[in-house]
Design an enzyme around this catalytic site. Sequence first.
Site, short mmCIF file in Angstrom:
data_model
loop_
_atom_site.label_atom_id
_atom_site.label_comp_id
_atom_site.label_asym_id
_atom_site.label_seq_id
_atom_site.Cartn_x
_atom_site.Cartn_y
_atom_site.Cartn_z
N ASP A 157 10.98 -1.34 4.81
CA ASP A 157 10.35 -1.07 3.52
C ASP A 157 10.88 0.25 2.98
O ASP A 157 10.86 1.26 3.69
CB ASP A 157 8.83 -0.94 3.73
CG ASP A 157 8.05 -1.87 2.82
OD1 ASP A 157 7.25 -2.67 3.32
OD2 ASP A 157 8.28 -1.79 1.59
N ASP A 176 9.80 -1.21 -2.39
CA ASP A 176 8.42 -1.14 -2.87
C ASP A 176 8.36 -0.77 -4.35
O ASP A 176 8.87 0.28 -4.75
CB ASP A 176 7.70 -0.07 -2.03
CG ASP A 176 6.21 -0.06 -2.26
OD1 ASP A 176 5.59 -1.09 -1.98
OD2 ASP A 176 5.69 0.96 -2.71
N GLU A 224 10.46 -5.50 -4.95
CA GLU A 224 9.10 -5.90 -5.33
C GLU A 224 8.97 -5.50 -6.79
O GLU A 224 9.01 -4.29 -7.10
CB GLU A 224 8.05 -5.19 -4.48
CG GLU A 224 6.65 -5.62 -4.86
CD GLU A 224 5.56 -4.72 -4.29
OE1 GLU A 224 5.78 -3.51 -4.17
OE2 GLU A 224 4.49 -5.24 -3.97
N HIS A 242 0.93 -8.74 2.87
CA HIS A 242 -0.08 -7.78 3.30
C HIS A 242 -0.95 -7.30 2.14
O HIS A 242 -1.93 -6.57 2.34
CB HIS A 242 0.62 -6.59 3.95
CG HIS A 242 1.48 -5.84 2.99
ND1 HIS A 242 2.62 -6.36 2.44
CD2 HIS A 242 1.32 -4.62 2.44
CE1 HIS A 242 3.16 -5.49 1.61
NE2 HIS A 242 2.39 -4.42 1.58
N ASP A 243 -0.57 -7.69 0.91
CA ASP A 243 -1.36 -7.30 -0.27
C ASP A 243 -2.15 -8.47 -0.84
O ASP A 243 -2.96 -8.26 -1.76
CB ASP A 243 -0.43 -6.82 -1.40
CG ASP A 243 0.29 -5.54 -1.07
OD1 ASP A 243 1.41 -5.37 -1.56
OD2 ASP A 243 -0.26 -4.72 -0.31
O1 TEU Z 1 2.39 -3.04 -3.71
C1 TEU Z 1 2.26 -2.88 -5.10
C2 TEU Z 1 0.87 -3.28 -5.43
O2 TEU Z 1 0.07 -2.57 -5.95
C3 TEU Z 1 0.47 -4.62 -4.98
O3 TEU Z 1 -0.75 -4.50 -4.30
C4 TEU Z 1 0.33 -5.52 -6.24
O4 TEU Z 1 -0.90 -6.15 -6.28
C5 TEU Z 1 1.39 -6.59 -6.26
O5 TEU Z 1 1.51 -7.13 -5.04
C6 TEU Z 1 2.58 -6.03 -6.96
O6 TEU Z 1 2.18 -6.04 -8.28
C7 TEU Z 1 3.20 -2.14 -2.96
C8 TEU Z 1 2.83 -2.34 -1.50
O7 TEU Z 1 3.10 -3.70 -1.13
C9 TEU Z 1 1.37 -2.00 -1.34
O8 TEU Z 1 0.92 -2.29 0.00
C10 TEU Z 1 1.18 -0.52 -1.63
O9 TEU Z 1 -0.19 -0.20 -1.59
C11 TEU Z 1 1.73 -0.18 -3.03
O10 TEU Z 1 2.99 -0.77 -3.33
C12 TEU Z 1 1.93 1.31 -3.14
O11 TEU Z 1 3.02 1.67 -2.34
#
Ligand code: TEU
Length: 542
Positions: free
Chosen positions: A98, A200, A251, A315-316
């Site tokens: 990551d 990320d 992402e 994981h989100d």
């Molecule tokens: O995720 C971005 C984020 O905010 C995601 O939760 C969002 O809902 C979607 O998946 C993207 O729009 C990344 C990481 O995956 C997350 O775990 C972190 O909390 C975030 O960035 C901050 O680094």
Amino acid sequence: MEQKWWKEAVVYQVYWRSFNDTTGNGIGDLQGVIEKLDYIKSLGVDVIWVNPFFESPDKDNGYDISNYYAVMDKAGDMETFERLLEEVHRRDMKLIMDLVVNHTSDQHPWFKESRSSIDDPKRDWYIWKDPKEDGSAPNNWRSYFTPSTWEYDEKTQQYYFHSFAIEQPDLNWENPEVREEIYNMMRFWLDKGIDGFRMDVINLLAKVKDYPDVDEPETINYLGNNPGIHNYLKEMYREVLQHYDVFTVGEIPFVTPEDGLLYVGEDRQELNTLFHFEVCDDMVQMDLPRFKEIQKRWYEGMFGRGTNSQFLNNHDHTRMVTRFGNDNEYREESAKLLGTLIHTLPGIPYVFQGEEIGMTGIDFPSIEDYQDIAMLNKYNEEVEKGRDEAEVLEELKLLSRDNSRTPMQWDDSENAGFTTGNPWIKVNPNYSDINVRQAMDDKNSIFYYYQDLISFRKRYKVLTYGDYQPILEEHPAIYSYFREFEDEKLLIVTNMSDEETVFDYSVDTSGAELLLHNYAVENDISSSHLKPHEVRVYLWTS
Ligand code: TEU
């Protein structure tokens, strides 16, 4: 379309802190991943994506980094990481890490220096602005995790910018010193032999010029895809990525297929592939007409020019069988159906740990059982408005990121075999029925179905390079499509509902092989009657 190893790959995502604990401290670790590599390999996947393990105060589970050159104690140490990489390669798999460079932790020395004084040499490594005349924040933007993207610093009487939590200040990518330091850090890890990066929120690096107020702060889409982002990514490619045989996946929230091509177009020299979030961010539960429309639009927008990804949880995002399928009476059939979509729709498939055994989301009784900063911040924000606590908790449960962060369920022993200690987050109570050992002992398990899915992807190029011809597009329950490439043709037929449905499309399957089927063989596959959550995959090879 150029054929590349990463286009044919299947990626397995390891959220190490919930994967396997070898120290008894209740948190997974890198040694735990090493000890399960044979299990991961047995699925047939090619690439492992490991979530961040850099030194971090862990406010956002490792996405708030305080030292890019060290492994956080919870995860292990650099020697363990290097052994992990070696063991992954020894098994002929690849490892991507990551890359979290939109922001750091507020405990990073860079930020500590930056905030120390307005004259500090690192002041403009981050984004600082004066208050408005009335002392309020520089604008009305909302962050992902807080009502404002600005946090006031008493000492220097300015606000700093954060797209996420207060503890995650955004780096100032306009500063060439910042970019150069990030490129050096990337080379440090690439020189160790890693095989690429999952980047990320990489589209957030460029900010809207002058930070004007917006009409709809709740949308937060102004955080991404801003002018200048492609200059940064082209420079990153030129300075770092082009010098290594690596795979990158960005992402990229708020992106359209047209914009997506600007990031991953084969002629762009930026990234290889992307995750979009039209499903996982914007569709609370399965909306089949919308899902079909999204798949068709992304295929038409990208096919032949750029590579998409297919995932339905990570994981989100809540475990897919709970959010998009049926995690009750049709859990196994539904998990196999959704897995089939991920592996047969155009794009690189991502398998999130536990998806291969049909792990489900959770429904913990108390806010105290939840750990995720995003959910806890939102809960507090809503309750502080005077809203009923129980009502807010129920509202937030389904999409809580903790749904996917409960420990991997290895067996039916205490804590699902994840730890001998006290797990950092509760184990899903259904671990006694849903676990790897049970799956290994059941020849009809989701695990073995995933093994077949992945092996077919390796055997038939149509799954990687094939076109996409949807049929029955208006059908409310059936999702079905052809894919063709050279002498291979597939037909995927799914009933996405809880009711029996008739597949009333005239196709002669007599010359086809039934490659995959998620119901036990007694189901009459010549029948046009599809059982709830039934999926059939037919193959013609001329
Ligand atoms: O995720 C971005 C984020 O905010 C995601 O939760 C969002 O809902 C979607 O998946 C993207 O729009 C990344 C990481 O995956 C997350 O775990 C972190 O909390 C975030 O960035 C901050 O680094």
